[in-house]
Write an enzyme that holds these catalytic residues in place. Structure first.
Site, PDB file in Angstrom:
ATOM      1  N   CYS A   1      -3.247 -18.348  26.926  1.00 28.25           N
ATOM      2  CA  CYS A   1      -4.397 -17.674  27.652  1.00 28.25           C
ATOM      3  C   CYS A   1      -5.115 -18.630  28.801  1.00 28.25           C
ATOM      4  O   CYS A   1      -5.817 -18.184  29.511  1.00 28.25           O
ATOM      5  CB  CYS A   1      -5.335 -16.864  26.840  1.00 28.25           C
ATOM      6  SG  CYS A   1      -6.584 -17.912  26.054  1.00 28.25           S
TER       7      CYS A   1
ATOM      8  N   LYS B   1      18.048 -23.443 -11.708  1.00 29.49           N
ATOM      9  CA  LYS B   1      17.694 -22.539 -10.754  1.00 29.49           C
ATOM     10  C   LYS B   1      18.683 -22.593  -9.430  1.00 29.49           C
ATOM     11  O   LYS B   1      18.711 -23.258  -8.637  1.00 29.49           O
ATOM     12  CB  LYS B   1      16.421 -23.110  -9.897  1.00 29.49           C
ATOM     13  CG  LYS B   1      15.973 -21.930  -9.030  1.00 29.49           C
ATOM     14  CD  LYS B   1      14.523 -22.301  -8.485  1.00 29.49           C
ATOM     15  CE  LYS B   1      13.844 -21.372  -7.586  1.00 29.49           C
ATOM     16  NZ  LYS B   1      14.524 -21.218  -6.269  1.00 29.49           N
TER      17      LYS B   1
ATOM     18  N   CYS C   1      -6.468 -12.791  23.755  1.00 32.48           N
ATOM     19  CA  CYS C   1      -5.467 -14.052  23.841  1.00 32.48           C
ATOM     20  C   CYS C   1      -4.192 -13.239  23.311  1.00 32.48           C
ATOM     21  O   CYS C   1      -4.157 -12.543  22.302  1.00 32.48           O
ATOM     22  CB  CYS C   1      -5.630 -15.270  23.091  1.00 32.48           C
ATOM     23  SG  CYS C   1      -4.270 -16.466  23.140  1.00 32.48           S
TER      24      CYS C   1
ATOM     25  N   CYS D   1      -6.492 -23.264  25.711  1.00 37.70           N
ATOM     26  CA  CYS D   1      -5.058 -22.694  24.943  1.00 37.70           C
ATOM     27  C   CYS D   1      -3.799 -22.576  25.768  1.00 37.70           C
ATOM     28  O   CYS D   1      -3.761 -22.234  26.994  1.00 37.70           O
ATOM     29  CB  CYS D   1      -5.807 -21.250  24.710  1.00 37.70           C
ATOM     30  SG  CYS D   1      -4.604 -20.065  24.087  1.00 37.70           S
TER      31      CYS D   1
ATOM     32  N   GLU E   1      16.709 -23.699 -17.674  1.00 39.70           N
ATOM     33  CA  GLU E   1      17.907 -23.243 -17.282  1.00 39.70           C
ATOM     34  C   GLU E   1      17.906 -23.576 -15.615  1.00 39.70           C
ATOM     35  O   GLU E   1      16.860 -23.966 -15.253  1.00 39.70           O
ATOM     36  CB  GLU E   1      18.154 -21.853 -17.346  1.00 39.70           C
ATOM     37  CG  GLU E   1      17.154 -20.943 -16.494  1.00 39.70           C
ATOM     38  CD  GLU E   1      17.393 -19.614 -16.783  1.00 39.70           C
ATOM     39  OE1 GLU E   1      18.396 -19.006 -17.359  1.00 39.70           O
ATOM     40  OE2 GLU E   1      16.433 -18.795 -16.660  1.00 39.70           O
TER      41      GLU E   1
ATOM     42  N   LYS F   1      11.692 -28.282  -8.788  1.00 46.46           N
ATOM     43  CA  LYS F   1      12.682 -28.275  -7.526  1.00 46.46           C
ATOM     44  C   LYS F   1      13.091 -29.812  -7.616  1.00 46.46           C
ATOM     45  O   LYS F   1      12.694 -30.918  -8.084  1.00 46.46           O
ATOM     46  CB  LYS F   1      11.825 -28.087  -6.295  1.00 46.46           C
ATOM     47  CG  LYS F   1      11.234 -26.775  -6.231  1.00 46.46           C
ATOM     48  CD  LYS F   1      12.007 -25.651  -6.328  1.00 46.46           C
ATOM     49  CE  LYS F   1      13.035 -25.087  -5.083  1.00 46.46           C
ATOM     50  NZ  LYS F   1      12.289 -24.479  -4.079  1.00 46.46           N
TER      51      LYS F   1
ATOM     52  N   ASP G   1      20.469 -20.771  -6.305  1.00 43.71           N
ATOM     53  CA  ASP G   1      19.724 -20.498  -4.828  1.00 43.71           C
ATOM     54  C   ASP G   1      20.692 -19.407  -4.208  1.00 43.71           C
ATOM     55  O   ASP G   1      21.893 -19.628  -3.704  1.00 43.71           O
ATOM     56  CB  ASP G   1      20.002 -21.715  -3.985  1.00 43.71           C
ATOM     57  CG  ASP G   1      18.969 -21.448  -2.658  1.00 43.71           C
ATOM     58  OD1 ASP G   1      18.137 -20.786  -2.710  1.00 43.71           O
ATOM     59  OD2 ASP G   1      19.251 -22.460  -1.673  1.00 43.71           O
TER      60      ASP G   1
ATOM     61  N   TYR H   1      23.882 -13.775 -11.949  1.00 47.05           N
ATOM     62  CA  TYR H   1      23.316 -14.668 -13.248  1.00 47.05           C
ATOM     63  C   TYR H   1      21.772 -14.097 -13.736  1.00 47.05           C
ATOM     64  O   TYR H   1      20.900 -14.223 -12.875  1.00 47.05           O
ATOM     65  CB  TYR H   1      23.247 -16.173 -12.758  1.00 47.05           C
ATOM     66  CG  TYR H   1      24.454 -16.906 -13.094  1.00 47.05           C
ATOM     67  CD1 TYR H   1      25.083 -17.192 -14.222  1.00 47.05           C
ATOM     68  CD2 TYR H   1      25.154 -17.075 -11.951  1.00 47.05           C
ATOM     69  CE1 TYR H   1      26.480 -17.862 -14.493  1.00 47.05           C
ATOM     70  CE2 TYR H   1      26.648 -17.690 -12.028  1.00 47.05           C
ATOM     71  CZ  TYR H   1      27.073 -18.139 -12.979  1.00 47.05           C
ATOM     72  OH  TYR H   1      28.341 -18.684 -13.138  1.00 47.05           O
TER      73      TYR H   1
ATOM     74  N   CYS I   1      -8.628 -21.114  19.657  1.00 50.47           N
ATOM     75  CA  CYS I   1      -9.178 -20.318  20.642  1.00 50.47           C
ATOM     76  C   CYS I   1      -9.910 -19.304  20.254  1.00 50.47           C
ATOM     77  O   CYS I   1      -9.719 -18.684  19.516  1.00 50.47           O
ATOM     78  CB  CYS I   1      -7.632 -19.595  21.290  1.00 50.47           C
ATOM     79  SG  CYS I   1      -7.696 -18.611  22.761  1.00 50.47           S
TER      80      CYS I   1
END
Length: 648
Positions: free
Chosen positions: A401, A110, A419, A398, A108, A304, A112, A215, A414
């Protein structure tokens, strides 16, 4: 009008409403409908004690809610595994065929929208719950009652959960945004957001004005006796629910592929937004035999639609630091609209991937977004380079930090446990749906609390005061109190959710559950030998857990004292199944989950496949290939009735 006349007119109005909302074939004019509607409404105002709760007048809304309470689904609402091409679909089909060679597909569209679970009992809509984390969602019953295509009463007395998608037609979505444009309200990005936003209106009259539709696509808890999903769904549609424009039930793989391409070709003509096709196994017994992974049913996939590609320009590469310290590069691109979603960022995975694809700042790139998948760059248009492009350099420190980074090739980390990004990331994970599920404690609020030094550690959440929150920008009394209530409600959470919330590297939902069920509240005392002995645990997982306990035991015990997680340690009752490997097959009086839980409580290890090491195969009606294999290997087989007799 007397009560009998009132009841008769209610049935006429219901029939007119069904013809309009469900059948899309009106059998009365708007004038006739409105006249009868107001006759009924007048009687109900004069005789409130005799008002029928299933009357169409109850759909108008007008109730102003204070908020949405959490509610539990009777049976879990699962996510679906996504497949993106015919090769992936065929691979899924082959996995099913390993269990049973010949089976039927149920296919069936799909849609959204926003997933919804409707609970009916004794023929009446009792509750409507959003999907949430699959176990717990939000109670939006009053809003859902305003949706014309959802029956308030059905001709079935048993308890049943009917799952489906709340959607809005594309034309109605455009009209809704036009109205919002004229009233200077922010526009909805796409129909799915419009449907979800409409369901979460505190004023139910607002929801009533939105032309939402429902649905059905599945059933949760139920007592139906049909042996095929197609038969159960036909029963649901006959109760008065909308049916999708195309359903195909077939044993032919070619028919599945044909429907997929047909839906792609006609997707613009179909009134609702679609993002794919759902393919399910039709036989209920085979569904149960296939079972589930941690996240998905093995008997269904979402095929999909092809991702939409757009060309844009890579403006910059920024760095994100996760809760485990991993530094991830993110592409900042010129804004591009893909199916109603404005995309400005895309994943780059890691610096090894950047180097492999030779991605440079300033490049023209092709970007895709398919469904809920994070946008990603799939190709660099090298021929469009003009020499101004910049080769990105691997970071040395990093970005949050300033600490030195550990470069392990694909992973750059890191190492600083203090941090800010790691601390904030850990708290965001702690409050997330799959962890403690603290409603209202989103990323932005956690960042705000941390930036203002109100919350510097997870435990600080539990000492927050109303005064502290009201001193922050954006907080009024109601919002602040709701957040405090949600934090308080997270106390007493299941131990496995608490362990998962800690964000221990390599320890996810399944592993956390295994730890909680095995060791209970004494899990911090577990040794390396005990942990490595757990089913499914490897050296990396055991080492990670042991290291976490060694470093964080004191803080974790303090946090446990505050939150008081509830242990669900499995108590074993000695039985003939203790220490034995058992396989289940076929349909039984109890659900597969109930049978598995019962056997595990009796000390059995429940496996999904039959081998020479299997001790028992317990079978029900329409048992499949597992029973055949058990007979072939000489494995002891037991019917459900025989099992019950053994346990008396």
């Amino acid at each position: 009008m007397n009560f009998q006349e009132y009841s008769e007119k209610i049935e006429i109005l219901k029939a007119w409403a069904k013809a309009y909302y469900v059948d899309d074939a009106p059998i009365a004019s708007d004038e006739e409908y409105d006249r009868l509607y107001h006759e009924i409404l007048a009687f109900e105002k004069e005789n409130p004690l005799f008002a029928d709760e299933s009357s169409p007048t109850k759909r108008v809304g007008g109730m102003v809610l204070e908020g949405f309470n959490k509610a539990s689904h009777k049976a879990r609402m699962w996510s679906m595994e996504d497949v993106f091409d015919e090769h992936d679909l065929d691979a899924w089909i082959e996995r099913v065929k390993k269990v049973k060679e010949n089976f039927t597909f149920y296919c069936e569209p799909k849609f959204d929208g926003a997933s919804m679970n409707l609970i009916y009992d004794k023929g009446v809509l009792q509750q409507a719950i959003t999907r949430g984390d699959g176990s717990i969602g939000e109670d939006v019953t009053q809003n859902v009652k305003t949706i014309g295509s959802i029956p308030l009463q059905i001709a079935y007395e048993g308890l049943i959960e009917i799952r489906g998608e709340v959607v809005i037609k594309k034309a109605d979505f455009e009209c809704l945004n036009e109205e919002r444009l004229h009233t200077n309200e922010p526009l909805f990005a796409n129909p799915r957001n419009a449907a979800a936003g409409s369901l979460r209106q505190l004023d139910t009259s607002v929801t009533a004005k939105r032309k939402l539709m429902f649905y059905p696509w599945g059933i949760g808890e139920n007592q139906l006796v049909q042996t095929r999903l197609s038969e159960k769904m036909r029963f649901v549609y006959d109760l008065g629910f909308l049916q999708p424009p195309r359903i195909v039930v077939t044993q032919n793989v070619e028919d599945v592929h044909m429907l997929y391409h047909e839906l792609i070709e006609t997707r613009d003509a179909i009134e609702m937004m679609m993002d794919g096709m759902v393919v399910k196994v039709d036989e209920i017994a085979l569904q149960e035999e296939l079972g589930y992974t941690v996240k998905y049913p093995k008997w269904m996939v979402a095929f999909k639609f092809p991702a939409i590609e757009k060309v844009t320009k890579l403006r910059a590469i920024t760095l994100q630091v996760g809760r485990t310290g991993v530094v991830t590069p993110v592409a900042e691109v010129e804004a591009v609209n893909i199916e109603g979603v404005v995309v400005e960022r895309a994943t780059l995975h890691n610096f090894d991937e950047i180097e492999r694809k030779d991605i440079r700042i300033g490049d023209s790139v092709i970007i895709i977004r398919s469904g809920d998948v994070i946008p990603k760059i799939i190709k660099v248009l090298v021929e469009r380079r003009d020499g101004t492009e910049v080769i990105p350099k691997r970071p040395l420190v990093c970005p949050v930090c300033g600490g030195e980074l550990l470069d392990e090739g694909a992973l750059i980390k890191c190492q600083n446990l203090s941090c800010d990004a790691r601390v904030v990331g850990a708290m965001i994970h702690f409050a997330s749906k799959k962890a403690l599920n603290i409603d209202g404690l989103g990323d932005k609020i956690i960042e705000q609390l941390y930036a203002q030094k109100v919350v510097l550690h997870v435990k600080d959440l539990y000492t927050l005061s109303l005064e502290q929150l009201l001193a922050l920008e954006g907080f009024k009394v109601k919002k602040a109190q709701n957040l405090l209530d949600a934090i308080a409600q997270s106390k007493g959470v299941a131990l496995e959710k608490f362990i998962n919330a800690l964000g221990i590297e390599h320890i996810g939902e399944v592993a956390a559950k295994k730890i909680a069920r095995t060791f209970g509240l004494e899990w911090l005392e577990a040794t390396h030998e005990q942990i490595i002995g757990l089913e499914g645990f490897g050296e990396e997982m055991a080492k990670s857990l042991v290291e976490f306990i060694h470093v964080n035991a004191v803080e974790t015990k303090e946090l446990m004292g505050i939150i008081a997680p509830v242990a669900s340690k499995l108590e074993i009752t000695e039985s003939v199944f203790t220490g034995k490997t058992v396989v289940l097959t076929g349909s039984m009086s109890k659900s597969r989950d109930e049978m598995k839980a019962m056997l595990e409580s009796l000390g059995a290890k429940v496996s999904g496949s039959v081998s020479k090491k299997t001790d028992f195969v317990i079978f029900g009606e329409e048992a499949g290939s597992k029973l055949d294999k058990a007979l072939e290997l000489g494995v002891k087989t037991l019917s459900e009735a025989e099992v019950n007799e053994m346990l008396i």
